[in-house]
Design a protein around this motif. Structure first.
Motif, PDB file in Angstrom:
ATOM      1  N   ILE A  38       0.829  -1.212   0.000  1.00  0.00           N
ATOM      2  CA  ILE A  38       0.000   0.000   0.000  1.00  0.00           C
ATOM      3  C   ILE A  38       0.857   1.253   0.000  1.00  0.00           C
ATOM      4  O   ILE A  38       0.562   2.230  -0.686  1.00  0.00           O
ATOM      5  CB  ILE A  38      -0.952   0.006   1.216  1.00  0.00           C
ATOM      6  CG1 ILE A  38      -1.921  -1.174   1.142  1.00  0.00           C
ATOM      7  CG2 ILE A  38      -1.735   1.326   1.285  1.00  0.00           C
ATOM      8  CD1 ILE A  38      -2.814  -1.185  -0.062  1.00  0.00           C
ATOM      9  N   HIS A  40       2.368   4.790   1.238  1.00  0.00           N
ATOM     10  CA  HIS A  40       1.793   5.975   1.894  1.00  0.00           C
ATOM     11  C   HIS A  40       2.211   6.094   3.369  1.00  0.00           C
ATOM     12  O   HIS A  40       1.466   6.664   4.186  1.00  0.00           O
ATOM     13  CB  HIS A  40       0.261   5.979   1.800  1.00  0.00           C
ATOM     14  CG  HIS A  40      -0.254   6.043   0.401  1.00  0.00           C
ATOM     15  ND1 HIS A  40      -0.248   7.197  -0.363  1.00  0.00           N
ATOM     16  CD2 HIS A  40      -0.768   5.065  -0.393  1.00  0.00           C
ATOM     17  CE1 HIS A  40      -0.753   6.945  -1.558  1.00  0.00           C
ATOM     18  NE2 HIS A  40      -1.072   5.662  -1.612  1.00  0.00           N
ATOM     19  N   LEU A  77      -6.839  -4.930  -0.135  1.00  0.00           N
ATOM     20  CA  LEU A  77      -5.796  -4.114  -0.766  1.00  0.00           C
ATOM     21  C   LEU A  77      -6.404  -3.019  -1.646  1.00  0.00           C
ATOM     22  O   LEU A  77      -5.994  -1.847  -1.575  1.00  0.00           O
ATOM     23  CB  LEU A  77      -4.866  -4.996  -1.605  1.00  0.00           C
ATOM     24  CG  LEU A  77      -3.809  -5.811  -0.848  1.00  0.00           C
ATOM     25  CD1 LEU A  77      -3.052  -6.723  -1.803  1.00  0.00           C
ATOM     26  CD2 LEU A  77      -2.835  -4.894  -0.125  1.00  0.00           C
ATOM     27  N   GLY A  78      -7.374  -3.397  -2.480  1.00  0.00           N
ATOM     28  CA  GLY A  78      -8.021  -2.411  -3.344  1.00  0.00           C
ATOM     29  C   GLY A  78      -8.756  -1.351  -2.546  1.00  0.00           C
ATOM     30  O   GLY A  78      -8.742  -0.164  -2.908  1.00  0.00           O
ATOM     31  N   SER A  81      -6.179   1.052  -1.035  1.00  0.00           N
ATOM     32  CA  SER A  81      -5.638   1.913  -2.089  1.00  0.00           C
ATOM     33  C   SER A  81      -6.641   2.991  -2.470  1.00  0.00           C
ATOM     34  O   SER A  81      -6.277   4.161  -2.689  1.00  0.00           O
ATOM     35  CB  SER A  81      -5.283   1.074  -3.322  1.00  0.00           C
ATOM     36  OG  SER A  81      -4.246   0.166  -3.030  1.00  0.00           O
ATOM     37  N   SER A  82      -7.934   2.626  -2.542  1.00  0.00           N
ATOM     38  CA  SER A  82      -8.980   3.598  -2.879  1.00  0.00           C
ATOM     39  C   SER A  82      -9.107   4.668  -1.804  1.00  0.00           C
ATOM     40  O   SER A  82      -9.338   5.844  -2.112  1.00  0.00           O
ATOM     41  CB  SER A  82     -10.325   2.882  -3.048  1.00  0.00           C
ATOM     42  OG  SER A  82     -10.285   1.984  -4.137  1.00  0.00           O
ATOM     43  N   ALA A  85      -6.241   6.950  -2.401  1.00  0.00           N
ATOM     44  CA  ALA A  85      -6.370   7.648  -3.680  1.00  0.00           C
ATOM     45  C   ALA A  85      -7.417   8.759  -3.615  1.00  0.00           C
ATOM     46  O   ALA A  85      -7.259   9.814  -4.246  1.00  0.00           O
ATOM     47  CB  ALA A  85      -6.730   6.655  -4.781  1.00  0.00           C
ATOM     48  N   CYS A 333      -4.475  -2.011   8.643  1.00  0.00           N
ATOM     49  CA  CYS A 333      -4.912  -3.139   7.814  1.00  0.00           C
ATOM     50  C   CYS A 333      -6.020  -3.931   8.497  1.00  0.00           C
ATOM     51  O   CYS A 333      -5.838  -4.380   9.638  1.00  0.00           O
ATOM     52  CB  CYS A 333      -3.742  -4.086   7.545  1.00  0.00           C
ATOM     53  SG  CYS A 333      -2.323  -3.296   6.776  1.00  0.00           S
ATOM     54  N   LYS A 434     -15.132  -0.616  -7.780  1.00  0.00           N
ATOM     55  CA  LYS A 434     -13.976  -0.780  -6.900  1.00  0.00           C
ATOM     56  C   LYS A 434     -14.016  -2.086  -6.129  1.00  0.00           C
ATOM     57  O   LYS A 434     -13.102  -2.389  -5.361  1.00  0.00           O
ATOM     58  CB  LYS A 434     -13.894   0.390  -5.918  1.00  0.00           C
ATOM     59  CG  LYS A 434     -13.665   1.743  -6.592  1.00  0.00           C
ATOM     60  CD  LYS A 434     -13.641   2.867  -5.575  1.00  0.00           C
ATOM     61  CE  LYS A 434     -13.426   4.214  -6.267  1.00  0.00           C
ATOM     62  NZ  LYS A 434     -13.420   5.338  -5.301  1.00  0.00           N
TER      63      LYS A 434
END
Length: 461
Positions: A38, A40, A77-78, A81-82, A85, A333, A434
């Motif tokens: 990830i 960041h 994970l997605g 990330s979203s 983002a 997480c 997503k």
């Protein structure tokens, strides 16, 4: 399967520490790598701390009856990330991943309440052995590509231009990497099969150490001879400990907890961003729910106790959900049940929940101990790839064992098993914006639909 230690068995302190270390080594690499993927500014040590605390909560909710470790979930994970983002700042991203994990946890709590009210009999009808068995097998088989990919990869990487982009690629010869991975696998196999007493119970520790030692020897030879193909281990994680000199922080460091960053990030959070996070996280929770059931059916078959009835699916869901919330609060997480942990129980025949408790406490303590985190980060992928060939293989085999009592001479059963295996092994995934439905969830859903369609098929002669 005849267990050496039952779920409720207490283990002497010395062996308990060693067993807990084995569990940690089995789950740690995957738990640490999620924050790295990830980025960041997420901290691997904080994720390990969150996994330890989350697992203790899971053990509490399941009344010490389910020997499973919770680690960082790859399914989210997605979603993570979203969250980053769509955030106006990195700090707002940390607010998003914590809120998202709480929303996903609430889905688990809601399902747990429904299960508490209506019971679990419907699950047995919806997902009989002909459905669950091949689905559990898919959990292991779907990870086979990861294990083999790691098996051919060294941990020493250099910067290269790949298809016009700068990437870090392994310099090791794949054959050399495979050799080291197979050393780890073979030592694990021999210790588990021919070992006596303690050696038989902790084969993974011996396997990992054997593979690691071979990697160190080859890396030193590669350094001395200038042969990049033999370099398997990167010692950068150790060098980072002393880059500013030797001090207390060289040995102990407080993890960079996610919740410490939410104060600054809250001012960037608005209703639009919260809606984005909710859409990214909550649907995934329903997908992971399917895998939660499959994992608990699997561990139930290994320990020969139906965990969906005792302590109950509502308890395992609450433990998983609340454990996920707390894990994300500290490490960012969401947590989930780990196949590596279940595989470890299957191979070692040690189902004592006190091993899981000790591993959880160990994860919390080790997250502050910089040298051990550096050691785990330095283990080459090829070594863990060799180990995971056994771990994932045992998961697959335990699923196939569930199908032993199913009459595969009947077409209706044959179709159900066939659909699940091909969808799972073929890697069928479905994306809705997503939200991605994983191959395991797709295989399970197709298996359920096929089983319902053919349930009332006439008896074959």
């Amino acid at each position: 399967m005849k267990l050496i230690y039952q779920v409720e068995d207490k283990i002497p302190f010395g062996p308990l520490v060693v067993f807990a270390l084995q569990q940690l080594l089995a789950i740690m690499t995957a738990t640490l790598v999620v924050p790295i993927i990830i980025g960041h500014g997420m901290d691997s040590a904080a994720a390990l701390f969150g996994a330890g605390v989350g697992t203790l909560i899971y053990v509490l909710f399941t009344a010490k009856r389910s020997p499973v470790f919770l680690g960082s979930s790859f399914a989210f994970l997605g979603s993570m990330s979203s969250a980053f983002a769509g955030a106006a700042s990195a700090e707002a991203g940390f607010v998003g991943i914590i809120i998202g994990a709480f929303l996903a946890g609430l889905v688990y709590v809601l399902i747990a309440l429904i299960v508490k009210l209506v019971g679990v009999k419907w699950i047995d009808k919806l997902m009989p052995a002909v459905v669950v068995g091949p689905t559990v097998a898919i959990i292991g088989l779907s990870l086979a590509g990861n294990a083999i990919g790691d098996l051919t990869t060294g941990g020493f990487k250099v910067e290269q231009l790949v298809e016009g982009q700068t990437q870090y690629v392994s310099t090791a010869n794949p054959l050399v990497a495979v050799l080291c991975g197979l050393v780890a696998l073979f030592v694990t196999m021999l210790c588990s099969t021919f070992g006596k007493k303690t050696v038989k119970l902790i084969p993974f520790i011996f396997g990992i150490l054997a593979g690691y030692v071979v990697c160190v020897i080859l890396t030193l030879i590669g350094d001395a001879a200038g042969m990049e193909q033999l370099k398997l281990i990167s010692f950068d994680s150790f060098k980072a400990l002393t880059e500013n000199g030797v001090s207390l922080s060289t040995f102990f460091r407080v993890p960079d907890f996610s919740f410490l960053k939410i104060g600054e990030g809250m001012k960037y959070v608005d209703s639009s961003y919260l809606a984005t996070v909710a859409v990214a996280y909550m649907p995934v929770a329903f997908v992971v729910f399917a895998e939660h059931i499959a994992d608990h059916k699997n561990i139930s078959s290994i320990i020969e106790r139906n965990l969906l009835e005792d302590p109950g699916l509502h308890r395992t869901l609450l433990g998983d959900g609340v454990g996920s919330m707390v894990g994300a609060f500290f490490g960012g997480c969401p947590n989930t049940t780990y196949g590596e942990s279940i595989g470890c129980v299957a191979i070692t025949k040690n189902a004592s929940v006190y091993t899981i408790i000790a591993a959880s406490v160990g994860a919390i303590l080790i997250s502050f101990f910089s040298p051990f985190i550096a050691f785990v980060n330095s283990i080459p992928p090829c070594v863990m790839g060799g180990i995971c060939m056994a771990l994932y293989g045992f998961i697959a085999v335990s699923g196939l064992k569930m199908v032993q009592g199913v009459d595969l001479n009947k077409n209706k059963n044959l179709f159900v098993v066939s659909v699940i295996l091909i969808a799972g092994i073929g890697g069928l995934t479905l994306s809705f914006g997503k939200v991605t439905v994983t191959e395991v969830a797709c295989a399970l859903i197709l298996g359920i639909i096929t089983n319902i369609m053919l349930k009332n098929a006439p008896e074959e002669e």
